[in-house]
Motif scaffolding. Structure first.
Motif, mmCIF file in Angstrom:
data_model
loop_
_atom_site.group_PDB
_atom_site.id
_atom_site.type_symbol
_atom_site.label_atom_id
_atom_site.label_comp_id
_atom_site.label_asym_id
_atom_site.label_seq_id
_atom_site.Cartn_x
_atom_site.Cartn_y
_atom_site.Cartn_z
ATOM 1 N N GLN A 79 0.897 -1.409 -0.096
ATOM 2 C CA GLN A 79 -0.202 -0.175 -0.101
ATOM 3 C C GLN A 79 0.895 1.344 -0.026
ATOM 4 O OE1 GLN A 79 -3.235 0.239 -0.633
ATOM 5 N NE2 GLN A 79 -3.262 -1.904 -0.724
ATOM 6 N N ALA A 80 1.899 1.184 0.758
ATOM 7 C CA ALA A 80 2.918 2.506 0.921
ATOM 8 C C ALA A 80 3.511 2.463 -0.618
ATOM 9 C CB ALA A 80 3.959 2.260 1.645
ATOM 10 N N ILE A 81 4.040 1.561 -1.369
ATOM 11 C CA ILE A 81 4.324 1.809 -2.709
ATOM 12 C C ILE A 81 3.238 2.052 -3.612
ATOM 13 C CG2 ILE A 81 4.916 0.090 -4.648
ATOM 14 C CD1 ILE A 81 6.197 -1.932 -2.715
ATOM 15 N N ILE A 82 2.125 1.707 -3.504
ATOM 16 C CA ILE A 82 0.989 2.007 -4.475
ATOM 17 C C ILE A 82 0.705 3.818 -4.195
ATOM 18 C CG2 ILE A 82 -1.517 1.937 -5.019
ATOM 19 C CD1 ILE A 82 -1.271 -0.963 -4.337
ATOM 20 N N GLU A 83 0.691 4.111 -2.918
ATOM 21 C CA GLU A 83 0.116 5.569 -2.637
ATOM 22 C C GLU A 83 1.366 6.405 -3.079
ATOM 23 O OE1 GLU A 83 -2.583 6.839 -1.495
ATOM 24 O OE2 GLU A 83 -3.589 4.877 -1.628
ATOM 25 N N ASN A 84 2.611 6.119 -2.719
ATOM 26 C CA ASN A 84 3.576 6.960 -2.995
ATOM 27 C C ASN A 84 4.397 7.078 -4.395
ATOM 28 O OD1 ASN A 84 4.311 8.348 -0.153
ATOM 29 N ND2 ASN A 84 3.775 6.355 0.126
ATOM 30 N N ASP A 85 4.553 5.696 -4.976
ATOM 31 C CA ASP A 85 5.149 5.696 -5.989
ATOM 32 C C ASP A 85 4.361 5.519 -7.403
ATOM 33 O OD1 ASP A 85 7.593 5.507 -4.835
ATOM 34 O OD2 ASP A 85 7.816 3.449 -5.121
ATOM 35 N N TYR A 86 2.932 5.482 -7.156
ATOM 36 C CA TYR A 86 2.073 5.451 -8.242
ATOM 37 C C TYR A 86 0.946 6.344 -8.281
ATOM 38 C CZ TYR A 86 4.973 1.717 -9.928
ATOM 39 O OH TYR A 86 6.023 1.096 -10.370
ATOM 40 N N LYS A 87 0.339 6.273 -7.408
ATOM 41 C CA LYS A 87 -0.898 7.143 -7.089
ATOM 42 C C LYS A 87 -0.674 8.563 -6.825
ATOM 43 C CE LYS A 87 -5.437 7.392 -4.396
ATOM 44 N NZ LYS A 87 -6.159 7.029 -3.333
ATOM 45 N N ALA A 88 0.285 8.974 -6.280
ATOM 46 C CA ALA A 88 0.842 10.227 -6.095
ATOM 47 C C ALA A 88 1.230 10.752 -7.797
ATOM 48 C CB ALA A 88 2.169 10.363 -5.491
ATOM 49 N N ARG A 89 1.613 9.917 -8.508
ATOM 50 C CA ARG A 89 1.905 10.387 -10.011
ATOM 51 C C ARG A 89 0.578 10.073 -10.859
ATOM 52 N NH1 ARG A 89 6.867 12.096 -10.110
ATOM 53 N NH2 ARG A 89 8.518 11.089 -8.748
#
Length: 411
Positions: free
Chosen positions: A83-93
């Motif tokens: 979830q940390a990966i998804i939120e920060n590396d992808y959803k944030a972009r």
């Protein structure tokens, strides 16, 4: 006697970095007083971020008592890290990635090397040249390469996409049908990048020609220019044709800790021998769960901490440190009149060897006359002949010292 996999006998010479280590060891044995500066293998030198070590210590304490002890974890990775990966590396972009599309592993090298297992043996592979050796060697081991042509310095069945000064070290599209295309951006070894529009050309090509892009973005955190995408999924249509590999090794100093992840979108499809459609995500999930028991809980808690406010600030400090080193090397070499590339969006500097020296001759010159270890460009492929790679992962002191030593050479 037991029969062996004869494809291994088709591998050419020593693995690049093993050969570098062998030559370095021999030089040290012959010159024990030499002070060697290593700017060759891309291994980091700064300590782990404090946020990471605190999280790992806390995780160890959890494992010390029965009430919070954890045994086997999910092979795909713990949900807190995914979830940390998804939120920060992808959803944030602005990129949507589902939890079942992320696979946590112990390194991008492993994933990039293993991903080819789920594709047919007759799949046609295209690689950039120069290229990270793992892409080629693992396909040789799998039997896709054909014979090695010693005159050309290439395998007969692999499609090589030349990256030269003439094309700005950016390859042209394949001139024949391929199934798998390995792309690495920011690039190792050249340090070059593609803009979003340039990357879209590859995505569109893959969609039109029913091929798959294996996109290695291990160095995305070093990008400084605004028009360079951090993920291939920032490009429209990429979810249909691309697998992306990411690593914490260089970003957060995890070269010894070991943690990375691979994204395999559910839209990716392949064909079985009868022409039926198969979801590639399912195949990779099966391979991952069959051959891998997951990254340790302690390591994944450390990786999660990278995304905390403190972790992000500390990561920026690490990246800035190494990119300052890159600037020191790049500017120092350019001031000597050398042709220098990279070092802007990547921690690698790619230089043309002076005086017509070939790559290994320049390696020996740097080692013997300046006691500096770098990486011969030809070790990355035929198009790397006459070039040389230096890394920015050394200490500031050694980086500055190395540049001064190079200034003292007759180039």
């Amino acid at each position: 006697m037991t029969s062996i996999n004869s494809n291994y006998l088709n591998l050419q010479g020593s693995y690049l970095f093993s050969e570098i280590a062998k030559r370095r060891t021999k030089f040290i044995q012959d010159n024990p007083q030499a002070e060697i500066i290593s700017l060759g293998i891309g291994d980091v030198t700064r300590g782990l971020p404090e946020a990471v070590t605190k999280a790992m210590h806390a995780a160890v304490d959890e494992l010390a008592v029965p009430d919070s002890f954890r045994g086997y974890g999910p092979e795909q990775g713990y949900d807190f890290l995914i979830q940390a990966i998804i939120e920060n590396d992808y959803k944030a972009r602005g990129v949507d990635i589902a939890a079942n599309e992320v696979f946590v592993s112990d390194g991008s090298k492993c994933d990039v090397g293993n991903i080819q297992e789920i594709f047919s043996q007759d799949a046609v592979v295209a690689v950039q040249d120069p290229v990270y050796p793992v892409y080629v060697d693992t396909n040789v081991m799998a039997g896709r390469s054909g014979s090695f042509n010693s005159e050309l310095g290439r395998y007969e069945n692999i499609v090589y996409l030349d990256c030269t000064a003439e094309n700005g070290f950016k390859p042209s599209l394949p001139d024949r049908k391929v199934d798998l295309i390995y792309l690495c951006y920011p690039n190792n070894p050249t340090g070059m990048t593609l803009t979003k529009d340039e990357l879209k050309v590859w995505v569109d090509y893959a969609r039109e020609n029913n091929c798959l892009i294996l996109f290695d973005s291990a160095y995305e955190s070093f990008i400084t220019e605004a028009d360079v995408p951090h993920s291939i999924y920032e490009v429209e249509g990429a979810r249909e044709v691309a697998i992306e590999f990411r690593s914490f090794s260089k970003t957060a100093g995890f070269t010894g800790v070991r943690c990375a992840y691979t994204v395999v979108p559910r839209e990716l499809k392949g064909l079985d021998k009868d022409g039926n459609s198969v979801v590639i995500n399912d195949l990779w999930n099966r391979r991952h769960t069959t051959k891998f028991n997951g990254v340790s809980y302690v390591t994944q808690r450390g990786a999660e901490a990278i995304y905390s406010p403190e972790g992000k600030e500390q990561i920026r400090g690490l990246v800035d440190y190494y990119m300052t080193n890159a600037g020191i090397i790049r500017d120092g070499l350019a001031s000597l009149g050398l042709d220098v590339f990279g070092g802007v969006n990547a921690p690698y500097i790619w230089l043309k060897t002076p005086k017509g020296l070939d790559s290994w001759a320049f390696f020996d010159k740097l080692l013997s006359e300046a006691n500096i270890v770098g990486t011969p460009g030809v070790g990355f492929g035929r198009s790397g002949q006459g070039y040389f790679r230096l890394t920015a992962f050394g200490s500031r002191e050694n980086t500055e010292k190395a540049v001064e030593r190079i200034r003292g050479l007759s180039l």
